[in-house]
Scaffold this motif. Structure first.
Motif, PDB file in Angstrom:
ATOM      1  N   ALA A  36       0.969  -1.393  -0.027  1.00 54.63           N
ATOM      2  CA  ALA A  36       0.033   0.008   0.035  1.00 54.63           C
ATOM      3  C   ALA A  36       1.050   1.653   0.227  1.00 54.63           C
ATOM      4  CB  ALA A  36      -0.957   0.451   1.221  1.00 54.63           C
ATOM      5  N   ALA A  37      -0.055   2.219  -0.996  1.00 53.53           N
ATOM      6  CA  ALA A  37       1.090   3.432  -0.417  1.00 53.53           C
ATOM      7  C   ALA A  37      -0.509   4.230  -0.175  1.00 53.53           C
ATOM      8  CB  ALA A  37       0.969   4.698  -1.973  1.00 53.53           C
ATOM      9  N   LEU A  38       0.326   5.913   0.292  1.00 55.90           N
ATOM     10  CA  LEU A  38      -1.198   6.018   1.568  1.00 55.90           C
ATOM     11  C   LEU A  38      -1.280   7.279   1.242  1.00 55.90           C
ATOM     12  CD1 LEU A  38      -0.009   5.516   4.829  1.00 55.90           C
ATOM     13  CD2 LEU A  38      -1.634   4.581   3.775  1.00 55.90           C
ATOM     14  N   TRP A  39      -1.513   8.026   0.195  1.00 55.38           N
ATOM     15  CA  TRP A  39      -2.128   9.766   0.313  1.00 55.38           C
ATOM     16  C   TRP A  39      -2.753  10.386   0.735  1.00 55.38           C
ATOM     17  CZ3 TRP A  39      -0.801  12.749  -3.460  1.00 55.38           C
ATOM     18  CH2 TRP A  39      -2.153  14.171  -4.303  1.00 55.38           C
ATOM     19  N   LEU A  40      -2.027  11.843   1.016  1.00 55.21           N
ATOM     20  CA  LEU A  40      -2.486  12.334   2.134  1.00 55.21           C
ATOM     21  C   LEU A  40      -3.352  13.911   0.784  1.00 55.21           C
ATOM     22  CD1 LEU A  40       1.125  12.035   4.022  1.00 55.21           C
ATOM     23  CD2 LEU A  40      -1.203  11.048   4.158  1.00 55.21           C
ATOM     24  N   PRO A  41      -4.065  13.481   1.121  1.00 53.42           N
ATOM     25  CA  PRO A  41      -4.790  14.718   0.212  1.00 53.42           C
ATOM     26  C   PRO A  41      -4.189  16.107   0.637  1.00 53.42           C
ATOM     27  CG  PRO A  41      -6.602  13.372   1.262  1.00 53.42           C
ATOM     28  CD  PRO A  41      -5.377  13.027   1.290  1.00 53.42           C
ATOM     29  N   ASP A  42      -4.586  16.524   2.252  1.00 50.33           N
ATOM     30  CA  ASP A  42      -4.524  18.137   2.558  1.00 50.33           C
ATOM     31  C   ASP A  42      -2.867  18.636   2.151  1.00 50.33           C
ATOM     32  OD1 ASP A  42      -7.317  17.944   3.510  1.00 50.33           O
ATOM     33  OD2 ASP A  42      -6.661  17.478   5.610  1.00 50.33           O
ATOM     34  N   SER A  43      -2.512  18.216   2.577  1.00 51.68           N
ATOM     35  CA  SER A  43      -0.898  17.731   1.719  1.00 51.68           C
ATOM     36  C   SER A  43      -0.678  17.580   0.493  1.00 51.68           C
ATOM     37  CB  SER A  43       0.246  17.353   2.730  1.00 51.68           C
ATOM     38  OG  SER A  43       0.020  16.679   3.086  1.00 51.68           O
ATOM     39  N   ARG A  44      -1.167  16.880  -0.246  1.00 51.79           N
ATOM     40  CA  ARG A  44      -0.671  16.532  -1.482  1.00 51.79           C
ATOM     41  C   ARG A  44       0.925  15.423  -1.179  1.00 51.79           C
ATOM     42  NH1 ARG A  44      -0.233  21.090  -5.085  1.00 51.79           N
ATOM     43  NH2 ARG A  44       0.740  19.250  -6.653  1.00 51.79           N
ATOM     44  N   VAL A  45       0.776  14.600  -0.739  1.00 53.14           N
ATOM     45  CA  VAL A  45       2.025  14.060  -0.320  1.00 53.14           C
ATOM     46  C   VAL A  45       1.623  12.649  -0.481  1.00 53.14           C
ATOM     47  CG1 VAL A  45       3.916  13.044   1.150  1.00 53.14           C
ATOM     48  CG2 VAL A  45       2.940  15.687   1.717  1.00 53.14           C
ATOM     49  N   LEU A  46       2.887  11.613  -1.375  1.00 53.10           N
ATOM     50  CA  LEU A  46       2.408  10.471  -0.919  1.00 53.10           C
ATOM     51  C   LEU A  46       3.574  10.052  -0.751  1.00 53.10           C
ATOM     52  CD1 LEU A  46       0.597   8.321  -2.760  1.00 53.10           C
ATOM     53  CD2 LEU A  46       2.499   8.599  -5.182  1.00 53.10           C
ATOM     54  N   LEU A  47       2.927   8.517   0.664  1.00 51.48           N
ATOM     55  CA  LEU A  47       3.500   7.890   1.171  1.00 51.48           C
ATOM     56  C   LEU A  47       4.041   6.358  -0.214  1.00 51.48           C
ATOM     57  CD1 LEU A  47       3.085   8.446   4.684  1.00 51.48           C
ATOM     58  CD2 LEU A  47       4.474   9.657   2.975  1.00 51.48           C
ATOM     59  N   ALA A  48       5.088   6.748  -0.718  1.00 46.36           N
ATOM     60  CA  ALA A  48       5.130   5.796  -1.618  1.00 46.36           C
ATOM     61  C   ALA A  48       5.564   3.563  -1.411  1.00 46.36           C
ATOM     62  CB  ALA A  48       6.017   5.702  -2.547  1.00 46.36           C
ATOM     63  N   GLY A  49       5.786   3.820   0.329  1.00 42.62           N
ATOM     64  CA  GLY A  49       6.628   2.412   0.211  1.00 42.62           C
ATOM     65  C   GLY A  49       7.534   1.968  -0.578  1.00 42.62           C
ATOM     66  N   ASP A  50       7.692   0.691  -0.938  1.00 39.68           N
ATOM     67  CA  ASP A  50       8.639   0.601  -1.633  1.00 39.68           C
ATOM     68  C   ASP A  50       8.728   0.451  -3.001  1.00 39.68           C
ATOM     69  OD1 ASP A  50      10.422  -0.071   0.420  1.00 39.68           O
ATOM     70  OD2 ASP A  50      10.219  -2.009   0.355  1.00 39.68           O
ATOM     71  N   MET A  51       7.977   1.364  -3.445  1.00 40.67           N
ATOM     72  CA  MET A  51       8.529   2.426  -4.884  1.00 40.67           C
ATOM     73  C   MET A  51       9.111   3.133  -5.180  1.00 40.67           C
ATOM     74  SD  MET A  51       6.562  -1.154  -6.133  1.00 40.67           S
ATOM     75  CE  MET A  51       4.608  -0.312  -7.679  1.00 40.67           C
ATOM     76  N   LEU A  52       9.058   4.389  -6.376  1.00 38.05           N
ATOM     77  CA  LEU A  52       9.209   4.978  -7.182  1.00 38.05           C
ATOM     78  C   LEU A  52      10.482   5.440  -5.934  1.00 38.05           C
ATOM     79  CD1 LEU A  52       5.567   6.524  -7.011  1.00 38.05           C
ATOM     80  CD2 LEU A  52       7.194   5.375  -9.075  1.00 38.05           C
ATOM     81  N   SER A  53      11.726   4.492  -5.843  1.00 40.98           N
ATOM     82  CA  SER A  53      12.856   5.085  -5.392  1.00 40.98           C
ATOM     83  C   SER A  53      14.264   5.655  -6.153  1.00 40.98           C
ATOM     84  CB  SER A  53      13.107   3.725  -4.379  1.00 40.98           C
ATOM     85  OG  SER A  53      14.136   4.144  -3.692  1.00 40.98           O
ATOM     86  N   ASP A  54      14.544   6.179  -5.339  1.00 42.56           N
ATOM     87  CA  ASP A  54      15.610   6.260  -6.048  1.00 42.56           C
ATOM     88  C   ASP A  54      17.347   5.574  -5.406  1.00 42.56           C
ATOM     89  OD1 ASP A  54      16.003   7.688  -3.624  1.00 42.56           O
ATOM     90  OD2 ASP A  54      16.983   9.756  -4.446  1.00 42.56           O
ATOM     91  N   ALA A  55      17.041   4.681  -4.026  1.00 45.92           N
ATOM     92  CA  ALA A  55      18.523   4.246  -3.842  1.00 45.92           C
ATOM     93  C   ALA A  55      18.325   2.672  -3.924  1.00 45.92           C
ATOM     94  CB  ALA A  55      17.885   3.921  -2.362  1.00 45.92           C
ATOM     95  N   GLU A  56      16.814   2.179  -4.835  1.00 38.47           N
ATOM     96  CA  GLU A  56      16.849   1.090  -5.328  1.00 38.47           C
ATOM     97  C   GLU A  56      15.771   0.684  -6.434  1.00 38.47           C
ATOM     98  OE1 GLU A  56      14.752  -0.880  -2.051  1.00 38.47           O
ATOM     99  OE2 GLU A  56      13.115  -0.449  -2.344  1.00 38.47           O
ATOM    100  N   PRO A  57      16.250   0.050  -7.660  1.00 42.16           N
ATOM    101  CA  PRO A  57      15.652   0.097  -8.462  1.00 42.16           C
ATOM    102  C   PRO A  57      13.924  -0.463  -8.777  1.00 42.16           C
ATOM    103  CG  PRO A  57      17.057  -2.164  -8.437  1.00 42.16           C
ATOM    104  CD  PRO A  57      17.236  -1.291  -7.374  1.00 42.16           C
TER     105      PRO A  57
END
Length: 242
Positions: free
Chosen positions: A162-183
């Motif tokens: 799961a990712a978490l979407w915070l609409p009030d602040s427009r922040v997406l907590l992506a979990g282990d996806m969309l990282s610049d540290a791992e493919p």
């Protein structure tokens, strides 16, 4: 490194281990402190203990936590924050219960490799003790104390991720996806299967939220204000097999 603000009411702390992020989402003020949700706290026992101290220093009170998926580094919890709800998707909660012995073995190996602390026994006891938040589109707000948090579930990287979407602040907590540290990692350590199709579907599921996000927080790596670049990079790497 302690918690640093990345958006209004959203703070991120980065572990010395694999740049693993812990995110604190602040809600309304109460007599006991500002209500908060803690996402994927990590990693070492001393760092987890420090998280509890920092939360107190911020005048916050963690009412709930969330684990984005059932890998052991995302199922940890800080000693000293007992009493909070600890949520996950139904699939993640079932997997954490079923795979508890294996997850504990991995965590013990970590402690042996990197050095334990007086907090280690308690950290091991708290590992993976999550429960399903239900089948709602949003997490419970606990009587309006927590902000709106939408759950974006998919099976990329791990079943029930799961990712978490915070609409009030427009922040997406992506979990282990969309990282610049791992493919992109479509090989799931739980099932042992490599499922590129599910990973691709996970990226598709995240796309509308990435498009709206002002800030993206990966589970490992650095926070970015250019989320679409991360998405485009992951699609390219996935298709190239990198």
């Amino acid at each position: 490194m302690g918690f640093e603000p990345v958006a209004d009411g959203v703070l991120v702390r980065t572990s010395r281990r694999l740049a693993t992020t812990s995110t604190l989402v602040l809600g309304h003020r109460t007599a006991e402190g500002r209500a908060a949700l803690l996402v994927d706290p990590a990693w070492d026992p001393v760092e987890l203990a420090a998280i509890a101290e920092e939360v107190a220093g911020l005048g916050a009170r963690v009412l709930a936590g969330f684990a984005t998926h059932a890998h052991h580094d995302h199922l940890l919890w800080p000693p000293g924050l007992d009493g909070a709800w600890r949520w996950a998707t139904p699939t993640t909660a079932r997997t954490a219960l079923r795979e508890r012995d294996r997850l504990l073995a991995e965590a013990r190996q970590d402690a042996a490799r990197y050095g334990g602390s007086d907090h280690t026994p308690r950290v091991l006891d708290l590992l993976g003790r999550v429960e399903s938040y239900g089948d709602r589109a949003t997490l419970p707000d606990l009587g309006g104390l927590l902000p709106e948090v939408r759950v974006v579930e998919h099976d990329g990287h791990a079943p029930g991720h799961a990712a978490l979407w915070l609409p009030d602040s427009r922040v997406l907590l992506a979990g282990d996806m969309l990282s610049d540290a791992e493919p992109p990692l479509p090989a799931d350590e739980i099932t042992g299967r490599t499922d590129v199709a599910s990973y691709r579907a996970g990226l598709d599921r995240l796309t509308p939220y990435v498009a709206r996000a002002a800030v993206l927080v990966p589970g490992h790596g650095t926070v970015t204000t250019e989320p679409m670049l991360r998405l485009e990079t992951d699609r390219r790497l996935l298709e190239s097999g990198s």
